[in-house]
Design a protein around this motif. Structure first.
Motif, PDB file in Angstrom:
ATOM      1  N   UNK A  47     -12.180 -42.857 -31.322  1.00 25.44           N
ATOM      2  CA  UNK A  47     -11.990 -43.927 -30.337  1.00 25.44           C
ATOM      3  C   UNK A  47     -12.012 -43.411 -28.907  1.00 25.44           C
ATOM      4  N   UNK A  48     -11.260 -42.332 -28.657  1.00 24.02           N
ATOM      5  CA  UNK A  48     -11.202 -41.777 -27.299  1.00 24.02           C
ATOM      6  C   UNK A  48     -11.377 -40.265 -27.384  1.00 24.02           C
ATOM      7  N   UNK A  49     -12.255 -39.726 -26.547  1.00 23.09           N
ATOM      8  CA  UNK A  49     -12.500 -38.290 -26.521  1.00 23.09           C
ATOM      9  C   UNK A  49     -12.317 -37.795 -25.098  1.00 23.09           C
ATOM     10  N   UNK A  50     -11.545 -36.722 -24.952  1.00 27.53           N
ATOM     11  CA  UNK A  50     -11.369 -36.052 -23.673  1.00 27.53           C
ATOM     12  C   UNK A  50     -11.824 -34.615 -23.857  1.00 27.53           C
ATOM     13  N   UNK A  51     -12.802 -34.214 -23.068  1.00 32.71           N
ATOM     14  CA  UNK A  51     -13.297 -32.839 -23.134  1.00 32.71           C
ATOM     15  C   UNK A  51     -12.786 -32.130 -21.885  1.00 32.71           C
ATOM     16  N   UNK A  52     -11.893 -31.180 -22.099  1.00 32.90           N
ATOM     17  CA  UNK A  52     -11.267 -30.455 -21.000  1.00 32.90           C
ATOM     18  C   UNK A  52     -12.249 -29.537 -20.291  1.00 32.90           C
ATOM     19  N   UNK A  53     -11.814 -28.983 -19.154  1.00 33.31           N
ATOM     20  CA  UNK A  53     -12.690 -28.130 -18.344  1.00 33.31           C
ATOM     21  C   UNK A  53     -13.244 -26.958 -19.128  1.00 33.31           C
ATOM     22  N   UNK A  54     -12.459 -26.380 -20.019  1.00 35.92           N
ATOM     23  CA  UNK A  54     -12.926 -25.251 -20.816  1.00 35.92           C
ATOM     24  C   UNK A  54     -13.516 -25.670 -22.144  1.00 35.92           C
ATOM     25  N   UNK A  55     -13.559 -26.969 -22.421  1.00 30.73           N
ATOM     26  CA  UNK A  55     -14.040 -27.463 -23.704  1.00 30.73           C
ATOM     27  C   UNK A  55     -15.536 -27.688 -23.725  1.00 30.73           C
ATOM     28  N   UNK A  56     -16.112 -27.606 -24.923  1.00 28.31           N
ATOM     29  CA  UNK A  56     -17.540 -27.871 -25.074  1.00 28.31           C
ATOM     30  C   UNK A  56     -17.810 -28.513 -26.419  1.00 28.31           C
ATOM     31  N   UNK A  76     -14.090 -39.064 -21.596  1.00 29.77           N
ATOM     32  CA  UNK A  76     -13.862 -38.372 -20.329  1.00 29.77           C
ATOM     33  C   UNK A  76     -14.369 -36.953 -20.484  1.00 29.77           C
ATOM     34  N   UNK A  77     -15.309 -36.550 -19.624  1.00 35.27           N
ATOM     35  CA  UNK A  77     -15.894 -35.217 -19.729  1.00 35.27           C
ATOM     36  C   UNK A  77     -15.541 -34.407 -18.490  1.00 35.27           C
ATOM     37  N   UNK A  78     -14.797 -33.326 -18.704  1.00 36.58           N
ATOM     38  CA  UNK A  78     -14.520 -32.352 -17.651  1.00 36.58           C
ATOM     39  C   UNK A  78     -15.202 -31.028 -17.977  1.00 36.58           C
ATOM     40  N   UNK A  79     -15.621 -30.867 -19.210  1.00 37.33           N
ATOM     41  CA  UNK A  79     -16.277 -29.641 -19.670  1.00 37.33           C
ATOM     42  C   UNK A  79     -17.744 -29.882 -19.959  1.00 37.33           C
ATOM     43  N   UNK A 109     -16.521 -36.042 -14.800  1.00 35.62           N
ATOM     44  CA  UNK A 109     -15.760 -35.504 -13.681  1.00 35.62           C
ATOM     45  C   UNK A 109     -16.570 -34.424 -12.972  1.00 35.62           C
ATOM     46  N   UNK A 110     -16.082 -33.961 -11.839  1.00 36.63           N
ATOM     47  CA  UNK A 110     -16.819 -32.996 -11.013  1.00 36.63           C
ATOM     48  C   UNK A 110     -17.152 -31.717 -11.771  1.00 36.63           C
ATOM     49  N   UNK A 167     -20.496 -33.677  -7.838  1.00 39.30           N
ATOM     50  CA  UNK A 167     -20.382 -32.311  -8.351  1.00 39.30           C
ATOM     51  C   UNK A 167     -20.675 -32.206  -9.831  1.00 39.30           C
ATOM     52  N   UNK A 168     -20.635 -33.316 -10.552  1.00 39.67           N
ATOM     53  CA  UNK A 168     -20.944 -33.282 -11.983  1.00 39.67           C
ATOM     54  C   UNK A 168     -22.424 -32.973 -12.172  1.00 39.67           C
ATOM     55  N   UNK A 169     -22.766 -32.286 -13.258  1.00 41.49           N
ATOM     56  CA  UNK A 169     -24.155 -31.942 -13.567  1.00 41.49           C
ATOM     57  C   UNK A 169     -24.566 -32.718 -14.804  1.00 41.49           C
ATOM     58  N   UNK A 170     -25.686 -33.438 -14.708  1.00 45.13           N
ATOM     59  CA  UNK A 170     -26.152 -34.273 -15.813  1.00 45.13           C
ATOM     60  C   UNK A 170     -27.656 -34.156 -15.931  1.00 45.13           C
TER      61      UNK A 170
END
Length: 146
Positions: free
Chosen positions: A53-62, A73-76, A90-91, A109-112
């Motif tokens: 249902x909800x996924x959060x990918x942390x800065x160090x996550x892949x 939410x994608x930070x990684x 996110x950035x 700052x995000x790369x896509x």
């Protein structure tokens, strides 16, 4: 001093709201698909498809695979297709793959790298892709002079 000890568990009562939260901790590598209700926090490395249902990918996550979620939410890093109702990059995000979403937010700052498709339940994506075909109309015009 014994009275504050029983009060210490009280602030942890919001944690049961997150009782459906599963975490792939930093430094942990996992290969395989993950699916189910609830939330997934990815701080480690996941190779496989995710359907939660909800996924959060942390800065160090892949995540290397397809991610299906209501909220993402994608930070990684994500390397693969994303299908979600709400996507926020996110950035610190680095996403390589196509995104199909209803709502998309991308911080500076995000790369896509990929394509993003606005998806609505009533709008078939195939019909929108078939719209730019005036080339066939041009071919019929060439028949009229003949």
């Amino acid at each position: 001093t014994a009275a504050p000890a029983p009060r210490a568990p009280e602030p942890s009562r919001p944690a049961p709201r997150s009782s459906n939260l599963s975490t792939l901790s930093a430094g942990v590598k996992y290969e395989g698909n993950i699916s189910g209700a609830g939330e997934l926090q990815v701080d480690g490395s996941l190779k496989g498809d995710v359907r939660v249902s909800r996924v959060v990918i942390g800065e160090g996550g892949s995540v290397e695979g397809t991610v299906h979620a209501d909220v993402l939410d994608v930070r990684g890093r994500v390397s693969g297709a994303i299908v979600a109702k709400q996507v926020k990059l996110y950035a610190t995000a680095r996403v390589e793959g196509d995104i199909t979403q209803e709502q998309l937010a991308i911080d500076q700052g995000a790369w896509f790298q990929g394509r993003c498709n606005q998806a609505k339940r009533d709008t078939p994506g195939a019909a929108m892709l078939e719209a730019p075909k005036p080339d066939k109309a041009d071919k019929t015009e060439t028949k009229s002079p003949a």
